[in-house]
Structures are given as C-alpha cells and as structure tokens.
Design an enzyme around this catalytic site. Structure first.
Site, PDB file in Angstrom:
ATOM      1  N   MET A  17       4.856   6.995   2.601  1.00  0.00           N
ATOM      2  CA  MET A  17       4.367   5.661   2.990  1.00  0.00           C
ATOM      3  C   MET A  17       5.508   4.823   3.562  1.00  0.00           C
ATOM      4  SD  MET A  17       1.209   5.720   2.780  1.00  0.00           S
ATOM      5  CE  MET A  17       1.157   4.113   3.578  1.00  0.00           C
ATOM      6  N   GLU A  18       6.718   4.996   3.003  1.00  0.00           N
ATOM      7  CA  GLU A  18       7.880   4.276   3.525  1.00  0.00           C
ATOM      8  C   GLU A  18       8.173   4.714   4.962  1.00  0.00           C
ATOM      9  OE1 GLU A  18       7.506   5.240   0.449  1.00  0.00           O
ATOM     10  OE2 GLU A  18       7.990   3.458  -0.748  1.00  0.00           O
ATOM     11  N   ASP A  32       6.140  -6.731  20.045  1.00  0.00           N
ATOM     12  CA  ASP A  32       6.465  -8.164  20.091  1.00  0.00           C
ATOM     13  C   ASP A  32       7.497  -8.457  21.181  1.00  0.00           C
ATOM     14  OD1 ASP A  32       6.509 -10.908  19.125  1.00  0.00           O
ATOM     15  OD2 ASP A  32       8.416 -10.433  18.162  1.00  0.00           O
ATOM     16  N   LEU A  87      -1.081  -0.517  -3.523  1.00  0.00           N
ATOM     17  CA  LEU A  87      -0.989   0.386  -4.669  1.00  0.00           C
ATOM     18  C   LEU A  87       0.257   1.270  -4.630  1.00  0.00           C
ATOM     19  CD1 LEU A  87      -4.785   1.225  -4.794  1.00  0.00           C
ATOM     20  CD2 LEU A  87      -3.560  -0.549  -6.020  1.00  0.00           C
ATOM     21  N   CYS A  88       1.177   0.985  -3.727  1.00  0.00           N
ATOM     22  CA  CYS A  88       2.450   1.715  -3.642  1.00  0.00           C
ATOM     23  C   CYS A  88       3.393   1.293  -4.759  1.00  0.00           C
ATOM     24  CB  CYS A  88       3.143   1.366  -2.321  1.00  0.00           C
ATOM     25  SG  CYS A  88       3.161   2.720  -1.152  1.00  0.00           S
ATOM     26  N   HIS A  89       4.155   2.246  -5.269  1.00  0.00           N
ATOM     27  CA  HIS A  89       5.137   1.951  -6.314  1.00  0.00           C
ATOM     28  C   HIS A  89       6.408   1.382  -5.700  1.00  0.00           C
ATOM     29  CE1 HIS A  89       2.530   5.026  -8.040  1.00  0.00           C
ATOM     30  NE2 HIS A  89       2.799   4.479  -9.205  1.00  0.00           N
TER      31      HIS A  89
END
Lengths: 163, 163, 163, 163, 163, 163
Positions: free
Chosen positions: B114-115, B129, B78-80
C-alpha cells in the site's frame, strides 16, 4: 479555458513555488473527477454481497475519498490550503470494476480539481487495500478530470465528455 | 502467495476493522509498484527542458511520492502505521508519458505494497498538479503492484511480469 | 434553531457526503462546549500542588484542547476544513473533577460546535494521559454543547442552560 | 497494576516531558475502552433505519474511531508514537444511546489505553457530528478504560468490571 | 563517527531517496541539540513574571518542541518515520535570550538528531510566536547538534563541547 | 507597527489561548523571513556539483520549506489556521553557507510571519538532514523576520534592513 504554455509552478529558473493567488477572486468553483479500480468478477461479487447491514467495504472507500480530498494540500507540495466546501463520492459496481466519481466544491480563490483527483485516488487506494488479499493484481485506472466549472479561466469539459 | 476468499478488513458482520498483526513476525518486506501519467508531447518536452539547474518539476513528483508513502496510514483507513525503512521513486519520460516506479522497504510486521501504491499515486497527482495548466486532460493510469517480497505469504509477482 | 428530521451527512441512499456549504454566508459564529474528567481527590490535589513555576500539567490539557480544535476536520470525517479564528479553554478543579469548557469562534461558512466538542474531548484525553499512572480509572464525562450563536439556524442554548 | 503517587509526565520541577521508554520491553499489550453517545429515541431510530445498503452512518463512526486511534500521538502531547497493530470498534444501539467499545493491540514498548480511549472519543464525536442537526443536545458520556493487559505493570481491570 | 564524502540522501544521478535502513540494527540511540531565541530584556522579564500559576508561556514552547519532535518525518522529506521513545526540552532564561536544549531517545534503526533539532526549532518558533507582538525582531539562533550517542557510526561530540 | 507590552497569547491569569481574530479584516498581508545554514566549503561544493539534472538536494530544502509553511498551524500551538495564498523560497550558496529567504502571502485575517519563519526553519532543517552525514556540525542560524506588510498594525521593517 485558455491553456498555459509553461509550467506555472516553477519560476523562470525552474525553482518550485506556491503561486500567489491572493489577488484572485473568491468565487464558486466545482470540479468532477473519475477513475476506476479494475479487479475480478469474484471481488465485485464479494463487494455486492457485503451490501448488508454493517457492510463497510464501500463506506471505507467513500470516506477515504472524502478525507483524502481534505488532505490534498498536505500531499501535493504546491497546492494551496483552501476552504473545501463540499465533497461527494459515488461508487458504481460493474462486472469487474468499481467506478469512482468525485465532485468537489469551493467558494475560494483556486480551483478544486486537485481535490477531486485526490479524492478519486484515495478512494481507489482504500478499495485496493480492502481487496488486495483476494486480488493482489487489482489496479487503479484512468484517474482524470471530467469537468471544471467557475473561476477566472472559466469552464472546461474533457473532450470525450463534450456533447 | 495464497489468496484469501473473503475481505480480511471486515469482520463476519461486515464491520470494518484494523486486522490484528501483533503476532506476525518482524521480517524484511519489499514492494514495487508502478503507474503512469499520460500527457502530451508538448508537456514531456517542457519537463525535459526543465532538466536544468533548479529544475524542480521532477523533484516535486519524486518528493511527493516519498512523503506520500509516509502518509499511507493517515490516508488508507485500515492500514497499519508501520516503520517504513526505505523508499525510492523512479521517473522515466517517454514521448507522452511519465512512467513512475516506487520501491518500498520495511523490517516490520506487515507488507508495504500500500505504501508503494500510495507513493506512485501521490507522485502522479503532484505531476498532474505541475502540468495541469498546460494539459488539463492529463490522466493517471495503471497504478498497480509489480511485485511483493518477504513476509509470511511469501513472494508474489504480477502475472505479466513473470518470466 | 429548527431541527432536521433526517441525517444531513448521508444522502437519500444512505451514502456519506460532505454537505455543500459554499452557498452559506460567511458570518460570525461561536460555540461553547463543556465536559469533565472524573478522578480522585488525590489526583486533584496533585494537580493543585503542580500550580508552581513550570507546573505544566494543566497547560498540557489546555494546549491539547486548542490544538485538537484545529485538527477537527482531520478527525471528524464529514467536517469541513474551516477558518478557526479563536479558541479558549478553561479548566476548573473541583474536589474530584477537572471541569473543562471550550469556546470557539469563526467568521466562516459553518458552525464551530464540533471544534468546541473536539477541544473538550482532546483536553480531557490529555488530562487522563497525565494522570492515568495515578488513577487508571479516571473517566471523561458529559461532553456536550452548551450554546451555539450565529449562522443561519440562529442561536441555540442547551435546555438546562436556559434561564 | 501498582499505581504511581506522582504525575509521571512532569519532572520534579513540574516541566512536561515525554517519558523515556526505550528500555521497556517490546511485548504484547492490549486495552479495551468504552463510552456512549446519549441522544434521543428518534435519532436511534434513524440510525437503525439507515441499516440499509449504503447506510454509512455507523461506518462513519467506526472508521473515525479507527483512524482516531492512529492519530493519538498527534493529539495527546506526551503520548509516544508507537506501532499500533490492531483496532476494533463495536457500536451497539440501545433505545436512546449508541454504546461504543474499542479494543487496541500492540507489540511495542508502551500500553495502548490512550489509543483505545481516543478511538472511543473520536467515534463518539463523529457520531455526534452525524446527528447534531437532528439532536443538538446529544452528549458523549463515560469514556473510560475497561481493561488493560500485558506490559510490565501487568493487567488491570476496572473495579466495576471485576468478577 | 566516520563522515561521508557525498550526500547520502541522493543517488548517483542526484535523485532524492529515503535511504534503506532495514538492515540496520535496532539499538539505543540518543541525541542532544540546542539553540537560542534572542530577544530583549523586557521580554525575558515578561516571561519571568509569567512564572505564576497558569503561566503557560514557557509550557507552550516546551510542548511545541515535544510535539514537533514527533512530526519530524512529516516535515523533513527524507527522514524515516521511527519510534521516538523519549523527548525532554529544557528552557533557560538569561538576560535577553531563552536557551533551548532538547534530548531525544530511541531504540530503533536510525539516529534521532533530526528529531532533536526539530524539537529545538519548533520550541523556538513557538516562543517567537508568543513574544512577537512585543518584540517583532526576536530571532532564532545557533540550532545545532551537541552530541549523538549509539548506533553503528558511534558517538559524536560537537568540537566545542569536547573536553 | 505599534508594539504590545504584554504577551497577547496568554490571558490575564497566564493561560494560553488562541486569540480571537474573527473581527479583523480580510486584507492582503505579506511577510519575508530569512536564515542560514552554516556548513563547510566542502559541503557547499557538493551542493554546487549537484546542480545537474536530477540534482534534488536544493529542491528538497525548497519543497520542505513550502510544505512546512503549510504546516505552521499544526506546529505552532497558538497559530491560527489561515488561507496561505503564496510561498516562495530562495536558496543562495555562499562559500560555506546556504542563505534561505522565504516570502509568504495571504489575503486573510492574520499576518503570515510565522509561516515565513517556519518555512525558513523547515527548509534549513531539511538541508541539514541532507548534509549531516558529511558535516555533522552544520548549524541553522539567524532565523528572523525581515519585513511584514499589510494588516491593521501596518508595515514593519527590521531595523538593520531600513534604508
């Protein structure tokens, strides 16, 4: 699982590479990873109340986890693009956390623990996105492999998960 | 930052949606997030020794973080999709952890926390990893927003970061 | 093809999952899907006249369909990322429609009917994008599987396509 | 909305191009599209019964639609990558169909009707993927723009939607 | 265009970063890049003969170039995701080469020369993919910026293109 | 390697297709490609000085090349999505060039020369992005396959590389 004493993803000069796995056998491999979104009692309560028809909040996190697992080779620079043959995400609500578990399966040439970890991380990030307007301090904790089965290096179980 | 008392990403029936931000002003916004890869003294020592020409191990995590920030709208349902105008990742080695900090900047219609969180998570996953053959128990811890500046809701500083 | 009486992509609690197919055999599988862009006589005439050197209008739809088939696991949340071994898109102009057919082939562990349907849908959307300035009412109709061959469940032919 | 009499996405020689929109004004634009998955009474009944906690079937389609809207410039060769500022998907169950409506919003230089159409198509494909084991003949029908608001060309309402 | 005397994409310690451009003005910017696929007279002849209805060979390269331009921020680690407002690819056949030119336009905060270069490279790679079965020695040559207009640093014209 | 006398990626009418390779054997295949960034003595000197701890400039190009190889089927319209089992990028500095070599490996149904060429091109583009503020005239030269091993058509060595 015998462990390496050097970083396999860089060569002897330190240069990054995608390790050649073409000689590894196609075999059943499986990984389980877990993590946790730490938030408030109020938010967990909102998530529980959302357990109604059209209650998409938990579904958003579950689907983000499944789709994130598929994007692993795009996100992790030295990960191999492999066949991913099964993904399952479980979300459990406690008083003030959302517990996330992901199981990934493949019948291919490398393990799928990065896919399981990426699934947990993406599900957790999507959950934080859902709740951040209510709890801007929500955090994502303790993302780790619980166990890994199959492949040449054999099974590995996280010490604290061993019987 | 006044906080909401409901989940903004679902409507009153519980259905997920991407909230309409077209009426929000284009303004400078900035977010800082942090997290940590917990591993062993041996691994941190390998990472330090890798600090030679062509020592790509830390670069892999830094670049994964920057590129991960750009993939945020692909990963978080739901992120733009927004203009992302600057990303900086800092990695600090302690005795047995890699501390990760990400700063994201935009001049657009929504915040970039969020970024920043996705940058930290992706950098951490790429680091795991790199080291998982040596330390299969490495974990990713405490991914959280430290501060958020700009935008209509104003500045927010994580309680434990406040003076 | 025996049909299921429940939704295989959700578990008994209703939670979405990517079904584990690692035990399914690698075998030749093939699917054919079709659909149609409904537009005006004027638009079909423009498309026909475009059948000159450098006439890219139909090529755009064909290539969008082929590339869309490759993006299926990115678009369809619970689809497996599989080897896609052949894609062919056919476009036929009638008086006021563009008829789209897609054939997809794989030698992998799951069927490719979603890839064929996605190819038809993407080709159709790209065609609408080409013509929407001339015909804003163009629509995409009747996207469906015509037949499916190979795999454990055996062949299936759409009722109206049966002899 | 005045309509063009040629294909704007190809130049005078027929070569495809992404039309230059840099001189167009940033303005509020909005589009509504709709479509329908045609299936069986049995499947709609399964979907209704899934309306329980953790009933993710409809959420999968809704999220696929929202995420599909964001992937529009990746899928449609000549579409511009634009800011997408809001997406809402509505799913309504009838006796034997799932009716899909998508509304997309932007404050950018081009319209968002392709994003709305792609949202409907992706939601519909994801729904077919969910139900195809039960109803292999499910089809996706009548994907079309209902209305388009804002931008230089002004508003457009589908003829059959006009008062 | 005044030129820098250090690498702007790494900080003073050498760490990679995505430079903060949020303070740069939104303005019209344009770049032209070119390159060349060197092959054989026989292949160019095949491409010319393909200039028939449904002759998709050149269209594949043109569309790959346009779509490649849109993927620039995904491919180039430190490139900003920006609005890309126009792309045009021109292909010219000589006796034994395909000459590729790309023009990219934006009204955003950074230049689009990487988008133009990526368009040329992707078009060239797609062309080589088309012809490699006939000419496995085909090569991609001389990918370079011809000119760059707009933005704070002003216009730049490649020395050999100056009058 | 016997060579074709027609374009295999278009059918007899000229329509593009993704050729069906499902009947080809899974076998070890390997490709080596090379290319060069031509720049100035000053830039190569900056890159050499960057050979310090945290000197990410060369790492950016190496990782862009590895990640670019994985994106080949997204970028090249008619390329098959295949398992990519190993990628290695080598960068060598001369007086005024950066020489790029990429080796790709697979155990799958098609060759990996497009992956090797895409790795070289992406590494080169990322290098140009790093240095373009210092040398806006930097160019990418001579991207070509050096050799190709394995698969039905057998080995091929570029004429000038033959003993």
């Amino acid at each position: 699982m015998p462990q390496e004493s050097h970083l396999t993803h860089v060569d002897e000069t330190g240069a990054a590479r995608m390790v050649d796995v073409s000689a590894k056998a196609v075999s059943d491999r499986r990984a389980t990873a877990a993590g946790r979104v730490r938030t408030t009692v109020e938010v967990v309560d909102l998530l529980r109340r959302d357990g109604l028809p059209k209650g998409d909040a938990l579904a958003v996190a579950r689907l983000a986890g499944i789709m994130g697992a598929k994007r692993t080779p795009d996100l992790i620079p030295l990960c191999h693009p492999i066949g991913l043959h099964g993904v399952k995400i479980e979300l459990d609500l406690t008083a003030d956390t959302v517990e996330i578990t992901a199981v990934t399966k493949t019948a291919d040439r490398t393990g799928v623990e990065m896919e399981a970890l990426t699934a947990v991380a993406t599900a957790g990030l999507a959950m934080i996105d859902m709740i951040k307007a209510v709890d801007p301090a929500a955090s994502l904790e303790n993302i780790r492999v619980l166990r890994k089965e199959g492949g040449k290096t054999g099974d590995w179980v996280r010490p604290e998960e061993r019987p």
